[in-house]
Design an enzyme around this catalytic site. Structure first.
Site, PDB file in Angstrom:
ATOM      1  N   HIS A 125       0.828  -1.278   0.070  1.00  0.00           N
ATOM      2  CA  HIS A 125      -0.105  -0.301   0.088  1.00  0.00           C
ATOM      3  C   HIS A 125       1.027   1.128   0.482  1.00  0.00           C
ATOM      4  O   HIS A 125       0.648   2.386  -0.224  1.00  0.00           O
ATOM      5  CB  HIS A 125      -0.885   0.213   0.925  1.00  0.00           C
ATOM      6  CG  HIS A 125      -1.839  -1.238   1.184  1.00  0.00           C
ATOM      7  ND1 HIS A 125      -3.123  -0.980  -0.026  1.00  0.00           N
ATOM      8  CD2 HIS A 125      -2.110  -1.946   1.959  1.00  0.00           C
ATOM      9  CE1 HIS A 125      -3.559  -2.441   0.837  1.00  0.00           C
ATOM     10  NE2 HIS A 125      -3.097  -3.014   1.543  1.00  0.00           N
ATOM     11  N   ASP A 161      -3.079 -11.142  -1.874  1.00  0.00           N
ATOM     12  CA  ASP A 161      -3.656  -9.936  -1.087  1.00  0.00           C
ATOM     13  C   ASP A 161      -5.096  -9.654  -1.437  1.00  0.00           C
ATOM     14  O   ASP A 161      -5.741  -9.284  -2.536  1.00  0.00           O
ATOM     15  CB  ASP A 161      -3.185  -8.934  -0.352  1.00  0.00           C
ATOM     16  CG  ASP A 161      -3.059  -8.565   0.945  1.00  0.00           C
ATOM     17  OD1 ASP A 161      -2.362  -8.524   1.733  1.00  0.00           O
ATOM     18  OD2 ASP A 161      -4.243  -7.404   1.240  1.00  0.00           O
ATOM     19  N   HIS A 163      -6.646  -7.639  -0.406  1.00  0.00           N
ATOM     20  CA  HIS A 163      -6.362  -5.692  -0.830  1.00  0.00           C
ATOM     21  C   HIS A 163      -5.768  -5.170  -1.337  1.00  0.00           C
ATOM     22  O   HIS A 163      -4.648  -5.909  -2.256  1.00  0.00           O
ATOM     23  CB  HIS A 163      -5.392  -5.158   0.451  1.00  0.00           C
ATOM     24  CG  HIS A 163      -6.802  -5.043   2.186  1.00  0.00           C
ATOM     25  ND1 HIS A 163      -6.429  -6.598   2.878  1.00  0.00           N
ATOM     26  CD2 HIS A 163      -7.905  -4.839   2.668  1.00  0.00           C
ATOM     27  CE1 HIS A 163      -6.986  -6.088   4.437  1.00  0.00           C
ATOM     28  NE2 HIS A 163      -8.075  -5.216   3.744  1.00  0.00           N
ATOM     29  N   ASP A 243      -4.778 -12.817   3.910  1.00  0.00           N
ATOM     30  CA  ASP A 243      -6.108 -12.214   4.324  1.00  0.00           C
ATOM     31  C   ASP A 243      -7.647 -11.955   3.887  1.00  0.00           C
ATOM     32  O   ASP A 243      -8.414 -11.971   4.150  1.00  0.00           O
ATOM     33  CB  ASP A 243      -6.118 -10.530   5.226  1.00  0.00           C
ATOM     34  CG  ASP A 243      -5.543  -9.533   4.264  1.00  0.00           C
ATOM     35  OD1 ASP A 243      -5.403 -10.414   2.966  1.00  0.00           O
ATOM     36  OD2 ASP A 243      -5.034  -8.713   4.264  1.00  0.00           O
TER      37      ASP A 243
HETATM   38 ZN   LIG Z   1      -4.398  -7.130   3.101  1.00  0.00          ZN
END
Ligand SMILES: [Zn+2]
Length: 308
Positions: A125, A161, A163, A243
């Site tokens: 990120h 992931d 995200h 995740d």
């Molecule tokens: Zn994540």
């Protein structure tokens, strides 16, 4: 096949706060699960500190300077709503980036074909000028740029992931010889990652809805692979976030994956890596916040990496 395992005890000393889900115990869970697996042949490797010059392959000098001159005391310094720097974080963040950079350089030297970097803080990120979502430096993007400097012309990052790896994507947008292929849940923080008609050919996103079945996730992931294959990377780097596991508290009620699904995805990545990149894969830990699920998923991933 041997798998080089890059990690360092300094990464336990990144302490964003006792309440924070990105906690030191995550790293312990991963390392213990890997070390308990008698069938795995892991070659331990120390994660070096990333040099400023490496960090500046992605982050502007002023950003690197600002981060490295922070001096948190008893209280961690807050960089964004989710991202904190404690006294030990600067060494940890440099080790996290340094691990992935060194793994790619060792791969370029022909010393390793498969590597796993057990690191924290995660990186995908972090944008060039912005710490974000637990991430301080953009670990895999820095490693991809370092890999190019080490002689790999084209590098693909595959990110599974839950995200979206907005930071990696932000870096790769200006570099057509770096591919970012990513599956994420949508809607989900940070909100980006839906495929856009205007995306350049080296940015390939795929989304799954909240509550998707593991079969739907696999079908969606599978559609990324021909694009990575067509890109013909010389090296594949994996942003390995776990995740999307059904037990994950941050992806709660999101995805339905089990450890075996991450092994399946890893095998799909290996198939492309074998065909295009002489089997060369460097993987780096991103998210995953249920300790048991994280340990078992990382183990399944690394076992698959070792399959050859
Ligand atoms: Zn994540």
């Amino acid at each position: 096949m041997d798998v080089a395992l890059y990690t360092h005890a300094d990464m336990f000393d990144h302490r964003p706060g006792d309440w924070h889900p990105e906690r030191p115990e995550r790293l312990a869970a991963v390392i213990e699960a890997l070390e308990d697996a008698a069938d795995l042949c892991l070659i331990p490797a120390d994660a070096p500190l990333a040099e400023r010059g490496d960090l500046e392959l992605v982050h502007p000098h002023a950003y690197v300077e600002r981060i490295l001159t922070l001096s948190p005391g008893r209280d961690a310094v807050q960089l964004d709503p989710d991202t904190y720097v404690s006294a030990g974080s600067l060494l940890a963040a440099r080790r996290a980036a340094g691990a992935v950079v060194e793994a790619t350089r060792a791969t370029a030297r022909g010393e390793a074909t498969r590597s796993f970097c057990a690191v924290r803080p995660p990186g995908h990120h972090a944008e060039p000028e912005t710490a974000m979502g637990f991430c301080i430096f953009s670990n895999v993007a820095i490693a991809a740029r370092a890999a190019q400097a080490a002689g790999f012309r084209k590098v693909a990052v595959v990110d599974f992931d839950i995200h979206h790896g907005n930071g990696t994507e932000a870096v790769f947008r200006g570099h057509p010889e770096l591919m970012f292929a990513s599956i994420q849940q949508h809607p989900m923080w940070p909100g980006s990652g839906r495929p856009q008609a205007s995306d350049p050919p080296n940015i390939v996103n795929a989304v799954v809805a909240p509550g998707a079945s593991a079969a739907e996730w696999r079908k969606t992931f599978e559609r990324l692979m021909p694009k990575v294959d067509a890109f013909a990377p010389d090296l594949v780097i994996v942003s390995a976030g776990f995740d999307a596991h059904r037990r994950d508290p941050i992806g709660a009620a999101g995805q339905s994956l089990e450890a075996e699904d991450f092994a399946w995805a890893t095998r799909a990545i290996l198939e492309v890596a074998r065909a295009r990149a002489k089997g060369r894969v460097v993987s780096s830990l991103e998210g995953g916040y249920d300790l048991e699920a994280l340990g078992q998923s990382a183990l399944a991933h690394v076992r698959a990496l070792a399959e050859g």
